[in-house]
Enzyme design. Structure first.
Site, PDB file in Angstrom:
ATOM      1  N   THR A 164      40.207  32.281  32.165  1.00 52.87           N
ATOM      2  CA  THR A 164      40.753  33.571  32.601  1.00 52.87           C
ATOM      3  C   THR A 164      42.283  33.444  32.597  1.00 52.87           C
ATOM      4  O   THR A 164      42.888  33.555  31.540  1.00 52.87           O
ATOM      5  CB  THR A 164      40.183  33.994  33.972  1.00 52.87           C
ATOM      6  OG1 THR A 164      40.402  32.961  34.916  1.00 52.87           O
ATOM      7  CG2 THR A 164      38.705  34.292  33.877  1.00 52.87           C
ATOM      8  N   THR A 201      37.974  31.496  40.312  1.00 52.26           N
ATOM      9  CA  THR A 201      36.638  30.921  40.168  1.00 52.26           C
ATOM     10  C   THR A 201      36.728  29.619  39.405  1.00 52.26           C
ATOM     11  O   THR A 201      37.482  29.507  38.446  1.00 52.26           O
ATOM     12  CB  THR A 201      35.716  31.894  39.403  1.00 52.26           C
ATOM     13  OG1 THR A 201      35.331  32.940  40.264  1.00 52.26           O
ATOM     14  CG2 THR A 201      34.465  31.173  38.895  1.00 52.26           C
ATOM     15  N   GLU A 285      47.698  28.468  39.480  1.00 59.79           N
ATOM     16  CA  GLU A 285      48.566  29.592  39.120  1.00 59.79           C
ATOM     17  C   GLU A 285      50.016  29.350  39.534  1.00 59.79           C
ATOM     18  O   GLU A 285      50.310  29.123  40.691  1.00 59.79           O
ATOM     19  CB  GLU A 285      48.045  30.873  39.764  1.00 59.79           C
ATOM     20  CG  GLU A 285      46.813  31.380  39.046  1.00 59.79           C
ATOM     21  CD  GLU A 285      46.080  32.438  39.823  1.00 59.79           C
ATOM     22  OE1 GLU A 285      46.243  32.479  41.050  1.00 59.79           O
ATOM     23  OE2 GLU A 285      45.341  33.205  39.193  1.00 59.79           O
ATOM     24  N   ASN A 407      49.686  36.897  41.796  1.00 61.82           N
ATOM     25  CA  ASN A 407      48.629  37.404  42.666  1.00 61.82           C
ATOM     26  C   ASN A 407      48.962  38.718  43.363  1.00 61.82           C
ATOM     27  O   ASN A 407      48.090  39.367  43.916  1.00 61.82           O
ATOM     28  CB  ASN A 407      48.228  36.342  43.675  1.00 61.82           C
ATOM     29  CG  ASN A 407      47.456  35.247  42.995  1.00 61.82           C
ATOM     30  OD1 ASN A 407      46.439  35.518  42.376  1.00 61.82           O
ATOM     31  ND2 ASN A 407      47.955  34.023  43.042  1.00 61.82           N
ATOM     32  N   THR A 412      44.785  45.315  36.790  1.00 64.21           N
ATOM     33  CA  THR A 412      44.273  45.812  35.504  1.00 64.21           C
ATOM     34  C   THR A 412      44.243  47.330  35.544  1.00 64.21           C
ATOM     35  O   THR A 412      44.190  47.928  36.620  1.00 64.21           O
ATOM     36  CB  THR A 412      42.841  45.304  35.250  1.00 64.21           C
ATOM     37  OG1 THR A 412      42.082  45.486  36.430  1.00 64.21           O
ATOM     38  CG2 THR A 412      42.871  43.843  34.874  1.00 64.21           C
TER      39      THR A 412
END
Lengths: 412, 412
Positions: A164, A201, A285, A407, A412
């Site tokens: 992802t 995840t 991240e 974050n 989207t």
């Protein structure tokens, strides 16, 4: 890709350039179904014969449908294929989500001509949005075409299709020498990433061509995961979709049965998963540093692991490492928050070769040396409690403005 | 300063512009000793007669010396003064630190002509650095001079002198009407801040002129703190120096003895501390939003509190609120990580008046309304588990690039 954070192999193993398809009898395919625009987002792992399967799943109460479904396959014990999609977690999707996960399983099974229960399903991505079943169907169709024609089955495309927000695919492979012969192990994983409106995840798939009993594999996988994936923290929230699956198809005909081979296989498996865990932490991240915390001198391994985890999870420690600040105070405070008692006056804290704190007092260390150590990509924090003989490591990454940006602002 | 995040008073209380000196018989002084350059950094709270004292202290295993010392005063039960310094935590300072904390206590006691055990000591600031005793002595000297001359004793200077990286002083005062008469409560607190190389220490001092038994006050303070300061999270790490002290000097001659007055006093105390907790969360480092999480329909208050805390502590939720993203998926995932079981298909998640998730499925909400709600300074997250009749609230703040900047790059 084997990054420079991968540690040397153990004496009885050799790193291989490879992935889940390195063990004999495994193939893996990847394709772009259209869920994620313009990039691969579905993968299929295939074993030429049914494999003994073990699995560990998220402890989150809000489990995604594919997790609940795949738990059944693991319970039954045999698996011949894994179908995976990125871009949609199929979590918090109500009764429709349950049907959709079952459809993914059935359609894959029908194409491969195997029982549905032999197909494990894994998903990662946005939660609360129904699976786009037209795209899923299209993806399965493409994967089955590749499977029939033996196209793109070297696992490279598969390892990319499960990502992802990961920056790099996470794959590893090793050859393991046992008294009875040679077996292989392969890994592909994803972590790091979160796509609106969801959380990081972690998915990991392990393959081996060893012959191994289900019960033993369950036990070895749990032990190895306890010392690897359970020791990483990017932002501390277990997701709705976390899953580690291990498949052993026995193709090598080498059985893991004697105490000697069990011991060697186990140490190799743990070492492999440990490297996978390090790769995931390293690709957190926005991360600029891999943080390893090594707690020793603890009264139990669990106490050491708990303290190591709390250090790599602390926002204050993570931000300090990002700022290249050898901030032992935050480390001491972090371990102090765990239930296991210790005497602060006995504690030593090191970063790399530098002792920062010793027997309850800060040391006067060389600022230039500290600068050099904090400038390395991997920062190793060592905490010695002088309170026993157990130790444990945990891995994390630093906290950067980029993490917040990803974050807070990725929608989207 | 009473900020707009302060909720209305209860029916039997009235907010007052004031602080710890609002209750009768209390004075408080602040001065600049030179520990923190160019700003006030030492404070003294004084009660005209010995007060019944209760206290709660950090659970961190690595406790600072003033914490260990003040625990003894609280154990003995009487206190007439509190001496506080900012800029140095006197933690991880070895045997010298123990002596220094005792010297702070003794010198203050000698000046005030009271027994040393009647003096509580509190410190906040950098850890691992010996207290600069010349400056501490100078500060105590200046405070005693003010005390003799009744100068600057209205508590304003004191409330500023205990701050570190806090943006605003945190003070509150209330008048409470009981069947037996009127009593007052006052508060001064600091939170938020961290100065290299340390963590956010929370200090809170509560005064009252009520007549109250030590055992009862211990009990009421614990209950009130459980529902206030124990429900906030800025970055999740309890510090080496956290302390909540409460002093009751009996000056009002109104005794808290009957079930009715105990109940009214208790609800007022909880409400006061709750506002203090909200002020601290609101002033979290780099924060742009106050986050309130209200969990209801839980099988116990502790379960509700645990879930509310995990939501306001989650980096992913905090970053989403900063990004004004009504991300119910991260909230669901966060509550799923707590041990208390629940059925995700029964859960409802709201932000303000908007229902985002209901009975296991996301709703289609109005994006404009969401924008409006997320644009407010305080964002209220409501989680209904439909699994019982208990509820609890917790408070936190959003995670911003500024938080990372402060904690990565602030070095002394």
């Amino acid at each position: 890709m084997i990054r420079n954070i991968i540690e040397p192999a153990l004496a009885h193993m050799t790193w291989k350039v490879g992935n889940v398809t390195t063990p004999l009898g495994f193939k893996a395919f990847g394709t772009a179904s259209g869920i994620l625009k313009g990039r691969p987002d579905m993968a299929l792992i295939w074993s030429v014969k049914p494999a003994v399967v073990s699995g560990l799943f998220t402890t989150n109460t809000a489990k995604a449908w594919p997790v609940l479904l795949t738990q059944k396959t693991v319970y039954h014990g045999l698996c011949q294929a894994v179908i995976i999609n990125a871009g949609n977690a199929n979590a918090a999707t109500g009764p429709q989500g349950e049907k959709d996960a079952a459809l993914m399983q059935e359609r894959t099974a029908r194409g491969l001509n195997i029982p549905p229960s032999f197909v494990a399903v894994a998903s990662t991505g946005v939660i609360g949005v129904p699976l786009p079943m037209d795209k899923i169907d299209q993806g399965i169709h493409q994967l089955l075409e590749q499977w029939e024609q033996h196209r793109d089955c070297d696992g490279k495309a598969a390892s990319e299709a499960i990502l992802t927000t990961d920056q790099v695919p996470k794959v590893l492979a090793a050859e393991v020498t046992l008294p009875e012969g040679t077996v292989h192990m392969g890994l592909m994983a994803k972590g790091s990433g979160m796509i609106h409106p969801n959380m990081a995840t972690m998915l990991a798939f392990v393959t081996t061509d060893a012959v191994i009993d289900k019960e033993l594999q369950d036990h070895l996988l749990r032990q190895a995961v306890d010392r690897s994936f359970h020791r990483i923290s990017v932002d501390g929230d277990p997701s709705t979709n976390d899953m580690v699956l291990m498949m052993a198809n026995g193709f090598s005909r080498v059985a893991i049965e004697t105490p000697e081979s069990i011991k060697l296989f186990q140490s190799a498996l743990t070492h492999l998963l440990r490297q996978g865990a390090r790769m995931i932490a390293d690709d957190g991240e926005g991360a600029t540093h891999l943080i390893t915390c090594h707690v020793k001198g603890a009264p139990s391994e669990e106490d050491a692991a708990q303290k190591a985890r709390v250090v790599v999870r602390s926002n204050l420690v993570k931000a300090a490492i990002y700022g290249q600040d050898p901030n032992w105070g935050r480390i001491l405070a972090a371990i102090g928050t765990t239930p296991g008692a210790f005497d602060p006056d006995q504690v030593a804290i090191r970063m790399g070769r530098l002792t920062l704190f010793d027997h309850g007092l800060p040391t006067s260390f060389d600022e230039n040396e500290a600068k050099d150590i904090m400038g390395q990509h991997e920062v190793v924090i060592e905490v010695d409690l002088h309170n026993g003989s157990y130790e444990a490591e945990a891995w994390g990454c630093d906290l950067t403005e980029r993490y917040v940006e990803i974050n807070a602002h990725y929608r989207t």
